[in-house]
Design a protein around this motif. Structure first.
Motif, PDB file in Angstrom:
ATOM      1  N   VAL A  40       0.833  -1.212   0.000  1.00  0.00           N
ATOM      2  CA  VAL A  40       0.000   0.000   0.000  1.00  0.00           C
ATOM      3  C   VAL A  40       0.864   1.258   0.000  1.00  0.00           C
ATOM      4  N   GLY A  41       0.193   2.391  -0.128  1.00  0.00           N
ATOM      5  CA  GLY A  41       0.825   3.688   0.113  1.00  0.00           C
ATOM      6  C   GLY A  41       1.803   4.120  -0.966  1.00  0.00           C
ATOM      7  N   GLY A  42       2.841   4.827  -0.525  1.00  0.00           N
ATOM      8  CA  GLY A  42       3.792   5.454  -1.441  1.00  0.00           C
ATOM      9  C   GLY A  42       4.459   4.467  -2.395  1.00  0.00           C
ATOM     10  N   VAL A  44       3.194   1.827  -3.849  1.00  0.00           N
ATOM     11  CA  VAL A  44       2.332   1.538  -5.001  1.00  0.00           C
ATOM     12  C   VAL A  44       2.218   2.776  -5.902  1.00  0.00           C
ATOM     13  N   ARG A  45       1.999   3.910  -5.249  1.00  0.00           N
ATOM     14  CA  ARG A  45       1.924   5.176  -5.988  1.00  0.00           C
ATOM     15  C   ARG A  45       3.158   5.354  -6.866  1.00  0.00           C
ATOM     16  N   ASP A  46       4.336   5.089  -6.306  1.00  0.00           N
ATOM     17  CA  ASP A  46       5.565   5.347  -7.048  1.00  0.00           C
ATOM     18  C   ASP A  46       5.817   4.325  -8.158  1.00  0.00           C
ATOM     19  N   TYR A 127      -9.149   3.916   3.475  1.00  0.00           N
ATOM     20  CA  TYR A 127     -10.003   5.098   3.673  1.00  0.00           C
ATOM     21  C   TYR A 127      -9.471   6.021   4.769  1.00  0.00           C
ATOM     22  N   ARG A 128      -8.690   5.459   5.713  1.00  0.00           N
ATOM     23  CA  ARG A 128      -8.154   6.349   6.740  1.00  0.00           C
ATOM     24  C   ARG A 128      -6.860   7.030   6.306  1.00  0.00           C
ATOM     25  N   ARG A 129      -6.474   6.866   5.099  1.00  0.00           N
ATOM     26  CA  ARG A 129      -5.213   7.464   4.660  1.00  0.00           C
ATOM     27  C   ARG A 129      -5.377   8.903   4.181  1.00  0.00           C
ATOM     28  N   ASP A 130      -4.209   9.530   3.918  1.00  0.00           N
ATOM     29  CA  ASP A 130      -4.239  10.972   3.679  1.00  0.00           C
ATOM     30  C   ASP A 130      -4.836  11.380   2.328  1.00  0.00           C
ATOM     31  N   ILE A 133      -3.958   9.541  -3.838  1.00  0.00           N
ATOM     32  CA  ILE A 133      -2.775   8.978  -4.510  1.00  0.00           C
ATOM     33  C   ILE A 133      -2.042   7.972  -3.625  1.00  0.00           C
ATOM     34  N   ASN A 134      -2.268   8.053  -2.312  1.00  0.00           N
ATOM     35  CA  ASN A 134      -1.618   7.113  -1.384  1.00  0.00           C
ATOM     36  C   ASN A 134      -2.561   6.002  -0.940  1.00  0.00           C
ATOM     37  N   ALA A 135      -3.728   5.928  -1.548  1.00  0.00           N
ATOM     38  CA  ALA A 135      -4.749   5.002  -1.058  1.00  0.00           C
ATOM     39  C   ALA A 135      -4.989   3.828  -2.010  1.00  0.00           C
ATOM     40  N   GLU A 173      -8.721  15.503  11.399  1.00  0.00           N
ATOM     41  CA  GLU A 173      -8.146  14.338  12.059  1.00  0.00           C
ATOM     42  C   GLU A 173      -6.644  14.470  12.212  1.00  0.00           C
ATOM     43  N   ASP A 174      -6.016  14.986  11.189  1.00  0.00           N
ATOM     44  CA  ASP A 174      -4.560  15.060  11.211  1.00  0.00           C
ATOM     45  C   ASP A 174      -4.077  16.270  10.406  1.00  0.00           C
ATOM     46  N   PRO A 175      -3.903  17.404  11.088  1.00  0.00           N
ATOM     47  CA  PRO A 175      -3.501  18.626  10.374  1.00  0.00           C
ATOM     48  C   PRO A 175      -2.114  18.539   9.724  1.00  0.00           C
ATOM     49  N   LEU A 179       0.640  19.866   5.498  1.00  0.00           N
ATOM     50  CA  LEU A 179       2.031  20.014   5.070  1.00  0.00           C
ATOM     51  C   LEU A 179       2.395  18.915   4.067  1.00  0.00           C
ATOM     52  N   ARG A 180       1.838  17.735   4.287  1.00  0.00           N
ATOM     53  CA  ARG A 180       2.094  16.643   3.341  1.00  0.00           C
ATOM     54  C   ARG A 180       1.506  16.946   1.966  1.00  0.00           C
ATOM     55  N   ALA A 181       0.332  17.574   1.959  1.00  0.00           N
ATOM     56  CA  ALA A 181      -0.307  17.914   0.680  1.00  0.00           C
ATOM     57  C   ALA A 181       0.628  18.790  -0.153  1.00  0.00           C
ATOM     58  N   ARG A 183       3.861  19.125   0.217  1.00  0.00           N
ATOM     59  CA  ARG A 183       5.089  18.399  -0.103  1.00  0.00           C
ATOM     60  C   ARG A 183       4.880  17.504  -1.329  1.00  0.00           C
ATOM     61  N   PHE A 184       3.799  16.752  -1.356  1.00  0.00           N
ATOM     62  CA  PHE A 184       3.543  15.874  -2.515  1.00  0.00           C
ATOM     63  C   PHE A 184       3.242  16.700  -3.762  1.00  0.00           C
ATOM     64  N   GLU A 185       2.495  17.772  -3.583  1.00  0.00           N
ATOM     65  CA  GLU A 185       2.158  18.611  -4.727  1.00  0.00           C
ATOM     66  C   GLU A 185       3.422  19.092  -5.430  1.00  0.00           C
ATOM     67  N   ALA A 215       6.560  18.791  17.891  1.00  0.00           N
ATOM     68  CA  ALA A 215       7.380  17.694  17.375  1.00  0.00           C
ATOM     69  C   ALA A 215       6.833  17.196  16.035  1.00  0.00           C
ATOM     70  N   ARG A 216       5.519  17.117  15.934  1.00  0.00           N
ATOM     71  CA  ARG A 216       4.931  16.622  14.679  1.00  0.00           C
ATOM     72  C   ARG A 216       5.115  17.638  13.553  1.00  0.00           C
ATOM     73  N   ILE A 217       4.936  18.913  13.886  1.00  0.00           N
ATOM     74  CA  ILE A 217       5.173  19.939  12.867  1.00  0.00           C
ATOM     75  C   ILE A 217       6.632  19.904  12.420  1.00  0.00           C
TER      76      ILE A 217
HETATM   77  N1  CTP Z   1      -0.231   8.445   5.972  1.00  0.00           N
HETATM   78  C1  CTP Z   1      -1.406   9.134   6.262  1.00  0.00           C
HETATM   79  N2  CTP Z   1      -1.397  10.253   7.040  1.00  0.00           N
HETATM   80  C2  CTP Z   1      -0.223  10.731   7.536  1.00  0.00           C
HETATM   81  C3  CTP Z   1       0.977  10.056   7.250  1.00  0.00           C
HETATM   82  C4  CTP Z   1       0.945   8.920   6.461  1.00  0.00           C
HETATM   83  O1  CTP Z   1      -2.457   8.717   5.828  1.00  0.00           O
HETATM   84  N3  CTP Z   1      -0.219  11.838   8.278  1.00  0.00           N
HETATM   85  C5  CTP Z   1      -0.291   7.226   5.151  1.00  0.00           C
HETATM   86  C6  CTP Z   1      -0.236   7.476   3.655  1.00  0.00           C
HETATM   87  O2  CTP Z   1      -1.100   6.560   3.044  1.00  0.00           O
HETATM   88  C7  CTP Z   1       1.177   7.122   3.281  1.00  0.00           C
HETATM   89  C8  CTP Z   1       1.536   6.038   4.280  1.00  0.00           C
HETATM   90  O3  CTP Z   1       0.803   6.378   5.457  1.00  0.00           O
HETATM   91  O4  CTP Z   1       1.271   6.652   1.975  1.00  0.00           O
HETATM   92  C9  CTP Z   1       3.003   5.942   4.602  1.00  0.00           C
HETATM   93  O5  CTP Z   1       3.485   7.161   5.118  1.00  0.00           O
HETATM   94  P1  CTP Z   1       4.861   7.783   4.638  1.00  0.00           P
HETATM   95  O6  CTP Z   1       5.889   6.741   4.590  1.00  0.00           O
HETATM   96  O7  CTP Z   1       5.098   9.026   5.398  1.00  0.00           O
HETATM   97  O8  CTP Z   1       4.384   8.251   3.182  1.00  0.00           O
HETATM   98  P2  CTP Z   1       4.847   7.959   1.737  1.00  0.00           P
HETATM   99  O9  CTP Z   1       3.620   8.137   0.912  1.00  0.00           O
HETATM  100  O10 CTP Z   1       5.604   6.704   1.595  1.00  0.00           O
HETATM  101  O11 CTP Z   1       5.721   9.237   1.500  1.00  0.00           O
HETATM  102  P3  CTP Z   1       7.252   9.403   1.099  1.00  0.00           P
HETATM  103  O12 CTP Z   1       7.258   9.125  -0.367  1.00  0.00           O
HETATM  104  O13 CTP Z   1       7.539  10.823   1.434  1.00  0.00           O
HETATM  105  O14 CTP Z   1       8.000   8.404   1.929  1.00  0.00           O
END
Ligand code: CTP
Length: 450
Positions: A40-42, A44-46, A127-130, A133-135, A173-175, A179-181, A183-185, A215-217
């Motif tokens: 799953v996640g990055g 597969v996207r990549d 569905y709980r992912r960000d 493109i990462n889902a 749920e997760d502000p 920042l991730r939006a 970064r990926f953009e 710490a998270r920021i």
């Molecule tokens: N994820 C999320 N919400 C967050 C962090 C992560 O939903 N705040 C999910 C995303 O589905 C993401 C996965 O967890 O694909 C893995 O997280 P991470 O390794 O940080 O993301 P990657 O997509 O692999 O990003 P990168 O290419 O920067 O490693």
């Protein structure tokens, strides 16, 4: 795009054979345990984006930890498990790591409008992912190997280069996802979709960032500073008023923008030459981001970003050191005296400080000298050392460093390039230290004006 498209052949062109074999084995082992497993996640996207990425995240419908142990055993790996989160990391002898998670259903109440037959734990997990493109999930089960599970329009969004959240509460749920939006953009040169952008602006207005731990920021900011497109990310963050939301002191004025752009260039240059030691990117860009801030507000920014006491002390000390080095470089610029002055101005600084001064400087000659320092002077060995001084009769003490410093100056400035010359100079300096000389002997080689 088909919802159940099989990308096995795409995988074969983009992944090493050893990784395919590993994934196939994972699917087989899961089946033996009566589970299903998905990548799953990055990762597969990549694959779809044809970007190299071997950070493998697996999700198991079943007992993820038990699966991790089976996989590890089959390949002589090690397992680190987190019972609390039902996750594990498997590390194989060749260094390859795999993150394993357990798909959980109980996470969300699913919107009632959707037909219940569609419920599966992998779908809930996605569905709980960000972002869409990462889902994506990639089925690894034997017989279905390579089948994409695309429940949320992920393939369409990748094709259309769109960053889109899966539901409107995602940022609540997760502000950090805001920042991730960005970064990926910027990384993929995608666009944040209109509705998602409105949700971001909303979140900024609701001041959702204030609820986030420093710490998270800081972690997300660090990831941004490690990006290729760091400057584009920062300026997008600025435009969306996100930098100010993190801390009002973090705004990009013309000066900071210029220096950050230059930092990027000198950092690339440094990396291209494989110079040592490696740069702490975070430290380097924080210098640029906070340039010109008063000490007090700098401290506030660092505290907001949860610097530890030690990190804070070090960062403030670095700023003070930079001030001193800068003053010495300014003096040098006026008199254009010797290269050794450059050396001694920069020598107390860690490499991040030196690169920062290089980026900050507007004068070509100064940048050239600093690059000379980094590539040559800094690592240039003297041809004599402490043991030579001992043989000459010098006792341990502050004079040791003084003599070596003067020999170094003469070596850099061309007055004592050979070992013979350096020995000769050291001897004469030591003679000058003899009783009455009070340790302040001047070298015979006066600095040559340049
Ligand atoms: N994820 C999320 N919400 C967050 C962090 C992560 O939903 N705040 C999910 C995303 O589905 C993401 C996965 O967890 O694909 C893995 O997280 P991470 O390794 O940080 O993301 P990657 O997509 O692999 O990003 P990168 O290419 O920067 O490693």
């Amino acid at each position: 795009p088909k919802r159940d498209r099989n990308i096995r052949s795409v995988m074969r062109t983009r992944l090493p054979g050893s990784i395919i074999a590993l994934l196939e084995q994972a699917g087989l082992l899961a089946k033996e345990l009566g589970y299903k497993v998905y990548a799953v996640g990055g990762f597969v996207r990549d694959i779809l984006l044809a970007r190299p990425n071997l950070d493998i995240d697996l999700v198991v419908e079943g007992d993820g930890i038990r699966f991790a142990h089976a996989l590890s055993q089959a390949r002589q790996g090690r397992v680190k498990e987190h019972q609390k989160f039902k996750t594990a990391v498997v590390v194989f002898p060749d260094g390859q790591r795999i993150d394993v998670a357990t798909a959980r259903l109980e996470y969300y109440e699913y919107p009632t409008a959707l037909p219940t037959v569609e419920l599966s734990s992998i779908k809930m997990d996605l569905y709980r992912r960000d972002f869409s493109i990462n889902a994506l999930a990639l089925n690894l089960s034997p017989g279905h190997f390579g089948q994409l599970m695309d429940f949320f329009g992920s393939q369409r969004d990748i094709k259309e280069k769109t960053i889109r959240v899966l539901h409107s509460l995602s940022f609540v749920e997760d502000p950090t996802r805001i920042l991730r939006a960005v970064r990926f953009e910027q990384r993929f040169n995608f666009r944040i979709d209109g509705q998602t952008l409105r949700l971001i602006k909303n979140a900024v207005q609701l001041n959702l960032f204030s609820r986030l731990s420093g710490a998270r920021i800081a972690h997300e900011l660090q990831l941004i500073l490690d990006e290729e497109n760091v400057l584009e990310c920062l300026s997008r963050l600025q435009d969306l008023k996100l930098l100010a939301a993190i801390h009002p002191q973090l705004h990009l004025d013309a000066d900071r923008t210029r220096v950050l752009m230059e930092l990027r260039k000198v950092h690339d240059w440094y990396r291209l030459l494989y110079l040592e030691p490696p740069v702490n990117t975070w430290k380097l860009y924080m210098l640029g981001l906070t340039m010109g801030a008063e000490r007090d507000s700098l401290e506030l920014v660092c505290r907001r970003l949860r610097f530890s006491d030690r990190e804070l002390r070090e960062f403030l000390a670095l700023r003070d050191l930079l001030g001193e080095s800068l003053a010495r470089l300014m003096t040098w610029a006026e008199t254009q005296s010797s290269m050794s002055d450059i050396y001694f101005a920069l020598d107390p600084l860690p490499v991040e400080g030196v690169l920062f001064l290089m980026a900050r400087s507007r004068r070509e000659i100064m940048r050239k000298n600093i690059s000379q320092y980094l590539t040559r002077l800094r690592t240039q060995e003297l041809l004599i050392d402490g043991s030579d001084l001992k043989i000459m009769g010098l006792k341990n003490g502050p004079n040791f460093a003084r003599v070596l410093r003067k020999v170094r100056a003469a070596a850099i400035d061309g007055a004592a390039v050979t070992r013979d010359k350096q020995v000769e100079l050291a001897k004469s300096l030591i003679r000058g230290l003899e009783p009455g000389g009070s340790g302040t002997a001047e070298p015979q080689t006066a600095k040559k004006p340049r």
